[in-house]
Design a protein around this motif. Structure first.
Motif, PDB file in Angstrom:
ATOM      1  N   UNK A 399       0.815  -1.216   0.000  1.00 24.57           N
ATOM      2  CA  UNK A 399       0.000   0.000   0.000  1.00 24.57           C
ATOM      3  C   UNK A 399       0.851   1.269   0.000  1.00 24.57           C
ATOM      4  N   UNK A 400       0.276   2.348  -0.529  1.00 24.79           N
ATOM      5  CA  UNK A 400       0.914   3.663  -0.478  1.00 24.79           C
ATOM      6  C   UNK A 400       0.462   4.401   0.773  1.00 24.79           C
ATOM      7  N   UNK A 401       1.320   5.262   1.274  1.00 26.88           N
ATOM      8  CA  UNK A 401       0.975   6.069   2.436  1.00 26.88           C
ATOM      9  C   UNK A 401       0.056   7.226   2.043  1.00 26.88           C
ATOM     10  N   UNK A 402      -0.656   7.737   3.020  1.00 28.87           N
ATOM     11  CA  UNK A 402      -1.491   8.919   2.809  1.00 28.87           C
ATOM     12  C   UNK A 402      -0.602  10.154   2.750  1.00 28.87           C
ATOM     13  N   UNK A 403      -0.547  10.842   1.594  1.00 25.12           N
ATOM     14  CA  UNK A 403       0.286  12.042   1.515  1.00 25.12           C
ATOM     15  C   UNK A 403      -0.319  13.193   2.306  1.00 25.12           C
ATOM     16  N   UNK A 404       0.535  14.097   2.773  1.00 20.49           N
ATOM     17  CA  UNK A 404       0.090  15.261   3.545  1.00 20.49           C
ATOM     18  C   UNK A 404       0.656  16.568   3.009  1.00 20.49           C
ATOM     19  N   UNK A 478      -3.272  21.871   0.440  1.00 18.87           N
ATOM     20  CA  UNK A 478      -3.965  20.649   0.816  1.00 18.87           C
ATOM     21  C   UNK A 478      -3.138  19.900   1.858  1.00 18.87           C
ATOM     22  N   UNK A 479      -3.825  19.211   2.768  1.00 19.24           N
ATOM     23  CA  UNK A 479      -3.116  18.442   3.808  1.00 19.24           C
ATOM     24  C   UNK A 479      -3.629  17.009   3.937  1.00 19.24           C
ATOM     25  N   UNK A 480      -4.707  16.665   3.232  1.00 20.66           N
ATOM     26  CA  UNK A 480      -5.285  15.328   3.345  1.00 20.66           C
ATOM     27  C   UNK A 480      -5.649  14.785   1.969  1.00 20.66           C
ATOM     28  N   UNK A 481      -5.673  13.462   1.868  1.00 22.09           N
ATOM     29  CA  UNK A 481      -6.120  12.804   0.639  1.00 22.09           C
ATOM     30  C   UNK A 481      -7.031  11.638   0.999  1.00 22.09           C
ATOM     31  N   UNK A 482      -8.072  11.464   0.208  1.00 16.42           N
ATOM     32  CA  UNK A 482      -8.978  10.340   0.378  1.00 16.42           C
ATOM     33  C   UNK A 482      -9.235   9.696  -0.979  1.00 16.42           C
ATOM     34  N   UNK A 510      -7.936  10.318  -6.240  1.00 14.57           N
ATOM     35  CA  UNK A 510      -7.768  10.839  -4.888  1.00 14.57           C
ATOM     36  C   UNK A 510      -8.416  12.217  -4.792  1.00 14.57           C
ATOM     37  N   UNK A 511      -9.167  12.442  -3.721  1.00 11.86           N
ATOM     38  CA  UNK A 511      -9.666  13.775  -3.438  1.00 11.86           C
ATOM     39  C   UNK A 511      -8.719  14.444  -2.450  1.00 11.86           C
ATOM     40  N   UNK A 512      -8.183  15.601  -2.840  1.00 13.46           N
ATOM     41  CA  UNK A 512      -7.314  16.373  -1.962  1.00 13.46           C
ATOM     42  C   UNK A 512      -8.170  17.401  -1.225  1.00 13.46           C
ATOM     43  N   UNK A 513      -7.923  17.543   0.074  1.00 15.68           N
ATOM     44  CA  UNK A 513      -8.729  18.425   0.912  1.00 15.68           C
ATOM     45  C   UNK A 513      -7.810  19.347   1.690  1.00 15.68           C
ATOM     46  N   UNK A 528     -22.959   9.567   1.682  1.00 15.64           N
ATOM     47  CA  UNK A 528     -22.833   8.359   0.856  1.00 15.64           C
ATOM     48  C   UNK A 528     -21.609   8.397  -0.065  1.00 15.64           C
ATOM     49  N   UNK A 529     -20.873   9.511  -0.048  1.00 15.66           N
ATOM     50  CA  UNK A 529     -19.725   9.636  -0.948  1.00 15.66           C
ATOM     51  C   UNK A 529     -18.643   8.622  -0.606  1.00 15.66           C
ATOM     52  N   UNK A 530     -17.946   8.143  -1.635  1.00 23.36           N
ATOM     53  CA  UNK A 530     -16.818   7.227  -1.441  1.00 23.36           C
ATOM     54  C   UNK A 530     -15.603   8.061  -1.047  1.00 23.36           C
ATOM     55  N   UNK A 531     -15.220   7.964   0.217  1.00 18.59           N
ATOM     56  CA  UNK A 531     -14.070   8.703   0.744  1.00 18.59           C
ATOM     57  C   UNK A 531     -13.293   7.764   1.662  1.00 18.59           C
ATOM     58  N   UNK A 532     -12.418   6.967   1.055  1.00 20.31           N
ATOM     59  CA  UNK A 532     -11.703   5.939   1.815  1.00 20.31           C
ATOM     60  C   UNK A 532     -10.331   6.446   2.243  1.00 20.31           C
ATOM     61  N   UNK A 533      -9.970   6.260   3.515  1.00 13.95           N
ATOM     62  CA  UNK A 533      -8.629   6.684   3.960  1.00 13.95           C
ATOM     63  C   UNK A 533      -7.542   5.809   3.364  1.00 13.95           C
ATOM     64  N   UNK A 534      -6.387   6.393   3.171  1.00 13.03           N
ATOM     65  CA  UNK A 534      -5.208   5.651   2.726  1.00 13.03           C
ATOM     66  C   UNK A 534      -4.441   5.190   3.951  1.00 13.03           C
TER      67      UNK A 534
END
Length: 544
Positions: A399-404, A478-482, A510-513, A528-534
């Motif tokens: 798996x890849x890490x969640x970028x920040x 941006x600081x989060x990705x889903x 990926x959605x960047x937030x 209901x949106x697909x927003x899965x953590x990495x």
């Protein structure tokens, strides 16, 4: 298929392979920055007689000779940026030591290495104890079922009480410490080590600058008491306390990740290193079968299989090559084998295969489960790919890490655009950064996603020095990705404080937030949106 290959595939249990696998110990060293990880790596190689003198010297800037640090940036900054593989023979065993980046910004590379080992040495600074990066890496070991041996380093400098450190390991990690030796003399006045099993004392003398193995003298308890007096008495009293705390080694709990053998020493002057090696050979597990994508365990004696855990380009400046680091999971490797690439089904020739020792590489003819080999000119391979012989097998992806951290990258000189494209693609395939693209931004301005900002420094350095394409970076807020999907991508991309991009390496969306608060608002508005953590990798990855 050749007659040799057919013969190998007729049996799924090769006793010779199983015996060779039993001689392997494949492990990583993990620690917080500045705990002495590269120095310990050097000391282990020295004590295994793989090098004649240690390259570590006092002062970060002067550590130019460290065997496992070979990139220019590593030598100039005195930090480990990329993982390295060192293979040495010791006491009848083959030790495959995978050095890892200590800095938190490169923890994704460390995670990949931990997917390729059977054991880890957790290195602690005697004065600082458990630190943030150590805690994160230990969590990765626990999640992957990697047993941990603890080495308390820098006992030749002022530090904390040994019993206090044992309590911290127990309380903060939930890991039961079982000391294998015990320091005689307080931190900063290191006299030697008391072996808990034999009761003997190993007295140590400092070598010249720590460049050579420390001189050790082993003696019985009576002689130790005469020489060390009060320091010996204190060590004996603390040993009695340990006996009352059920701190004896238990193999079952160690392999289950419930307990950790603990050793004390000082890597820079080479104190306690031979004891660590002996414990590693005796207690660390040999390679075991790995589970494939179907959940079936593939025994080490099965036909050849292995997984790529790292890609590295331009290790050989003269040839500008692309190298894949592959951990062998099963079977005997023989140079020249034609393997199958599980992702594409295409054949992969292994004519140019090497074993690595830092930046030195030598052709390798045969290797076994637990060994790490490097496949040269591996343009077709990527991190996580499986190679096999015989019936198809494929191991789960890494798996890849969640970028920040996120930044737009552009070529400074438009005439070097081809070099720019080639370099960005190369760094993406190596996992130096994650490269994100979108129709809105275009291919000339991809977004780089990183766990830590130092990864951007590596990109700039390598783009300029290896691909001759100077780049400029514009940081994004941006600081989060889903992870999301094609159904929700248009809706999420239109929101304020968010942007949807495609990851180049696997085409995931990926959605960047901007931040965790904006993410929570989006989650409330679109339940209901697909927003899965990495996979959590950085300090804030668990937020939201």
């Amino acid at each position: 298929m050749s007659a040799t290959a057919e013969a190998r595939n007729e049996t799924h249990h090769d006793p010779d392979v199983a015996a060779e696998a039993g001689r392997r110990r494949t492990f990583a060293v993990i620690s917080h920055p500045d705990a002495g990880k590269s120095t310990l790596t050097e000391a282990l190689a020295l004590h295994a007689s793989a090098i004649s003198s240690a390259g570590a010297v006092h002062g970060k800037g002067g550590r130019s000779g460290v065997t496992s640090d070979w990139m220019d940036m590593e030598r100039s900054r005195g930090i480990s940026i990329t993982s390295a593989a060192l293979r040495v023979d010791y006491d009848g065993c083959v030790l495959n030591l995978l050095d890892t980046p200590g800095h938190a910004d490169f923890s994704e590379d460390t995670y990949r290495v931990l997917s390729a080992v059977d054991c880890a040495i957790m290195l602690l600074d005697s004065a600082k104890g458990l630190e943030s990066q150590t805690l994160k890496l230990f969590d990765v070991c626990r999640s992957r079922g990697v047993p941990v041996i603890t080495f308390v380093n820098k006992w030749d400098r002022p530090g904390r009480e040994p019993l206090e450190l044992m309590d911290e390991i127990e309380q903060r990690l939930g890991l039961h410490p079982t000391p294998m030796n015990w320091p005689v003399g307080i931190a900063g006045d290191f006299r030697g080590l008391l072996n808990r099993e034999s009761g003997n004392y190993t007295r140590m003398q400092r070598s010249s600058g720590g460049a050579e193995r420390a001189v050790e003298e082993t003696m019985d308890a009576q002689r130790a008491a005469e020489l060390e007096q009060e320091a010996w008495t204190q060590a004996q009293e603390e040993m009695e306390l340990l006996s009352g705390l059920d701190a004896d080694f238990d193999e079952e709990s160690f392999l289950a990740g419930v307990s950790s053998p603990v050793l004390f020493g000082a890597a820079l002057p080479n104190f306690g290193i031979s004891q660590l090696l002996d414990v590693l050979v005796r207690l660390a597990p040999a390679p075991r079968g790995h589970r494939d994508t179907t959940g079936t365990e593939r025994p080490v004696s099965a036909p050849f299989s292995g997984q790529v855990f790292k890609m590295q380009a331009n290790m050989d400046r003269a040839h500008r090559d692309r190298t894949a680091f592959l951990r062998i999971s099963s079977g005997r490797f023989e140079r020249g084998m034609v393997l199958t690439h599980a992702t594409t089904g295409r054949p992969f020739a292994t004519k140019y295969t090497q074993a690595v020792f830092g930046n030195e590489r030598n052709t390798i003819e045969t290797a076994y489960p637990g060994d790490v080999i490097t496949l040269v000119n591996a343009q077709a391979l990527s991190v996580g790919d499986t190679l096999y012989e015989g019936p198809k097998v494929e191991f789960p992806p890494i798996p890849s890490f969640a970028p920040e951290h996120f930044a737009v990258v552009r070529a400074v000189d438009s005439s070097r655009y081809k070099q720019f494209q080639r370099g960005i693609a190369q760094l993406d395939s190596e996992g130096v950064v994650q490269v994100l693209t979108s129709d809105v931004r275009g291919s000339q301005a991809p977004v780089l996603a990183a766990v830590g900002p130092l990864q951007f420094d590596v990109v700039k350095h390598r783009m300029e020095n290896e691909f001759r394409a100077t780049v400029e970076l514009s940081h994004l807020d941006y600081t989060l990705a889903r992870r999301t999907d094609e159904t929700w991508a248009p809706t999420l991309h239109a929101l304020s404080g968010a942007e949807v991009m495609q990851r180049r390496s696997d085409s995931e969306l990926l959605m960047l937030v901007h931040n965790k608060w904006r993410l929570r608002v989006i989650e409330r508005e679109y339940p209901d949106a697909v927003l899965e953590p990495l996979l959590a990798g950085g300090a804030d990855a668990s937020e939201g």
